[in-house]
Every structure is written in structure tokens, then in C-alpha cells.
Design a protein around this motif. Sequence first.
Motif, PDB file in Angstrom:
ATOM      1  N   LEU A   1      -0.028   7.308  -2.352  1.00  0.00           N
ATOM      2  CA  LEU A   1      -1.247   6.673  -2.828  1.00  0.00           C
ATOM      3  C   LEU A   1      -2.234   6.653  -1.675  1.00  0.00           C
ATOM      4  O   LEU A   1      -1.905   6.170  -0.588  1.00  0.00           O
ATOM      5  CB  LEU A   1      -0.958   5.252  -3.306  1.00  0.00           C
ATOM      6  CG  LEU A   1      -2.102   4.517  -3.997  1.00  0.00           C
ATOM      7  CD1 LEU A   1      -2.379   5.152  -5.366  1.00  0.00           C
ATOM      8  CD2 LEU A   1      -1.770   3.045  -4.169  1.00  0.00           C
ATOM      9  N   VAL A   2      -3.430   7.213  -1.890  1.00  0.00           N
ATOM     10  CA  VAL A   2      -4.425   7.300  -0.820  1.00  0.00           C
ATOM     11  C   VAL A   2      -5.752   6.728  -1.286  1.00  0.00           C
ATOM     12  O   VAL A   2      -6.030   6.643  -2.475  1.00  0.00           O
ATOM     13  CB  VAL A   2      -4.627   8.756  -0.327  1.00  0.00           C
ATOM     14  CG1 VAL A   2      -3.342   9.333   0.206  1.00  0.00           C
ATOM     15  CG2 VAL A   2      -5.197   9.631  -1.422  1.00  0.00           C
ATOM     16  N   ARG A   3      -6.575   6.358  -0.332  1.00  0.00           N
ATOM     17  CA  ARG A   3      -7.943   5.916  -0.600  1.00  0.00           C
ATOM     18  C   ARG A   3      -8.872   6.860   0.140  1.00  0.00           C
ATOM     19  O   ARG A   3      -8.747   7.033   1.351  1.00  0.00           O
ATOM     20  CB  ARG A   3      -8.147   4.490  -0.131  1.00  0.00           C
ATOM     21  CG  ARG A   3      -9.524   3.986  -0.480  1.00  0.00           C
ATOM     22  CD  ARG A   3      -9.621   2.510  -0.275  1.00  0.00           C
ATOM     23  NE  ARG A   3     -10.944   2.079  -0.683  1.00  0.00           N
ATOM     24  CZ  ARG A   3     -11.436   0.917  -0.425  1.00  0.00           C
ATOM     25  NH1 ARG A   3     -10.718   0.039   0.253  1.00  0.00           N
ATOM     26  NH2 ARG A   3     -12.644   0.600  -0.809  1.00  0.00           N
TER      27      ARG A   3
ATOM     28  N   VAL B   1      -3.678   7.097   3.798  1.00  0.00           N
ATOM     29  CA  VAL B   1      -2.473   6.767   3.034  1.00  0.00           C
ATOM     30  C   VAL B   1      -2.315   5.251   3.018  1.00  0.00           C
ATOM     31  O   VAL B   1      -2.312   4.611   4.068  1.00  0.00           O
ATOM     32  CB  VAL B   1      -1.224   7.430   3.657  1.00  0.00           C
ATOM     33  CG1 VAL B   1       0.039   7.007   2.922  1.00  0.00           C
ATOM     34  CG2 VAL B   1      -1.365   8.940   3.666  1.00  0.00           C
ATOM     35  N   VAL B   2      -2.187   4.668   1.815  1.00  0.00           N
ATOM     36  CA  VAL B   2      -2.031   3.223   1.696  1.00  0.00           C
ATOM     37  C   VAL B   2      -0.658   2.817   1.170  1.00  0.00           C
ATOM     38  O   VAL B   2      -0.264   1.667   1.313  1.00  0.00           O
ATOM     39  CB  VAL B   2      -3.151   2.594   0.825  1.00  0.00           C
ATOM     40  CG1 VAL B   2      -4.501   2.775   1.493  1.00  0.00           C
ATOM     41  CG2 VAL B   2      -3.162   3.164  -0.564  1.00  0.00           C
TER      42      VAL B   2
ATOM     43  N   GLU C   1      -6.564   9.773 -10.456  1.00  0.00           N
ATOM     44  CA  GLU C   1      -7.143   8.534  -9.956  1.00  0.00           C
ATOM     45  C   GLU C   1      -6.539   7.342 -10.678  1.00  0.00           C
ATOM     46  O   GLU C   1      -6.217   7.421 -11.856  1.00  0.00           O
ATOM     47  CB  GLU C   1      -8.654   8.542 -10.142  1.00  0.00           C
ATOM     48  CG  GLU C   1      -9.346   9.551  -9.259  1.00  0.00           C
ATOM     49  CD  GLU C   1     -10.862   9.454  -9.341  1.00  0.00           C
ATOM     50  OE1 GLU C   1     -11.382   8.465  -9.898  1.00  0.00           O
ATOM     51  OE2 GLU C   1     -11.509  10.377  -8.853  1.00  0.00           O
ATOM     52  N   VAL C   2      -6.413   6.235  -9.948  1.00  0.00           N
ATOM     53  CA  VAL C   2      -5.895   4.998 -10.503  1.00  0.00           C
ATOM     54  C   VAL C   2      -6.677   3.845  -9.874  1.00  0.00           C
ATOM     55  O   VAL C   2      -7.083   3.924  -8.720  1.00  0.00           O
ATOM     56  CB  VAL C   2      -4.373   4.849 -10.249  1.00  0.00           C
ATOM     57  CG1 VAL C   2      -4.059   4.769  -8.778  1.00  0.00           C
ATOM     58  CG2 VAL C   2      -3.817   3.658 -10.982  1.00  0.00           C
TER      59      VAL C   2
ATOM     60  N   VAL D   1      -6.241   7.423  -5.173  1.00  0.00           N
ATOM     61  CA  VAL D   1      -5.807   8.723  -5.670  1.00  0.00           C
ATOM     62  C   VAL D   1      -4.295   8.784  -5.527  1.00  0.00           C
ATOM     63  O   VAL D   1      -3.742   8.465  -4.468  1.00  0.00           O
ATOM     64  CB  VAL D   1      -6.474   9.870  -4.867  1.00  0.00           C
ATOM     65  CG1 VAL D   1      -5.979  11.216  -5.356  1.00  0.00           C
ATOM     66  CG2 VAL D   1      -7.990   9.784  -4.975  1.00  0.00           C
ATOM     67  N   LEU D   2      -3.631   9.192  -6.592  1.00  0.00           N
ATOM     68  CA  LEU D   2      -2.175   9.298  -6.620  1.00  0.00           C
ATOM     69  C   LEU D   2      -1.795  10.768  -6.622  1.00  0.00           C
ATOM     70  O   LEU D   2      -2.363  11.553  -7.383  1.00  0.00           O
ATOM     71  CB  LEU D   2      -1.624   8.619  -7.878  1.00  0.00           C
ATOM     72  CG  LEU D   2      -0.126   8.714  -8.123  1.00  0.00           C
ATOM     73  CD1 LEU D   2       0.630   7.969  -7.028  1.00  0.00           C
ATOM     74  CD2 LEU D   2       0.208   8.154  -9.494  1.00  0.00           C
TER      75      LEU D   2
END
Length: 112
Positions: free
Chosen positions: A20-22, A53-54, A78-79, A87-88
Motif C-alpha cells: 500500500l503506497v501513497r 510505502v505505508v 486506488e483505495v 494505491v494498492l
Amino acid sequence: MSSKSAHDKLPIRMLHDRVLVRQDNGEGERRSGGGILIPATAAVGKRLAWAEVVAIGQHVRTVEVGDRVLFDPEDRAEVEVQGVAYVLMRERDLHAVAAERLQGDDSTGLYL
């Protein structure tokens, strides 16, 4: 998770090889290296994007929370979590990880 931030309190746990990233910046205007303003409507070729990366799944081996990664924005899902867009993707969809150089006299910062 090694990096402590607001993202550590996400009410979501990634599974398998998911990342999961931003994204660093949105789809708006940007500046070229020479300082020229490029409008969001300008047509450009395929362009990769940077993100932080989160969260990672338990089978992710090459990235850690807090890393900056390069990915293709066209291959994304996207989520929205708590009003923030993320972004997944799978680990294999990442193209590169920005990392600090090894300590040395000619150290200049980040490299790919």
C-alpha cells in the motif's frame, strides 16, 4: 513496521505480497528540472510515479514501510482509507526502490 508515522495507525492490514503506497504528488501541475511549469493537461508519454510505502503484507521481501518506490500509475488500484487516497499493488509491480548510498566520501544522497 519500522517507520513511525500517522500511517502506522491505519485500520488495515495488508495480506500476502501486497503493498500500500501513497503517491508523492497528484495529477496536477508540475515543474520541469529547468523550472518550467507544465500544466496538468499537457500530453506526456508514459511516465512512472514515485510513492511512499505505508503498509506491506507478510510476504513482501524487498521493500519496507517508509521506502520510496517507483511504479507505473496505469497499473494500479486506488483505495480510500479514512479519507486518504492510497494505491494498492503487488510487490512485483514495483520497478525500483530509492535507497541511501553506502557511507563514503562521494556520497550524494539517493540513487536507484
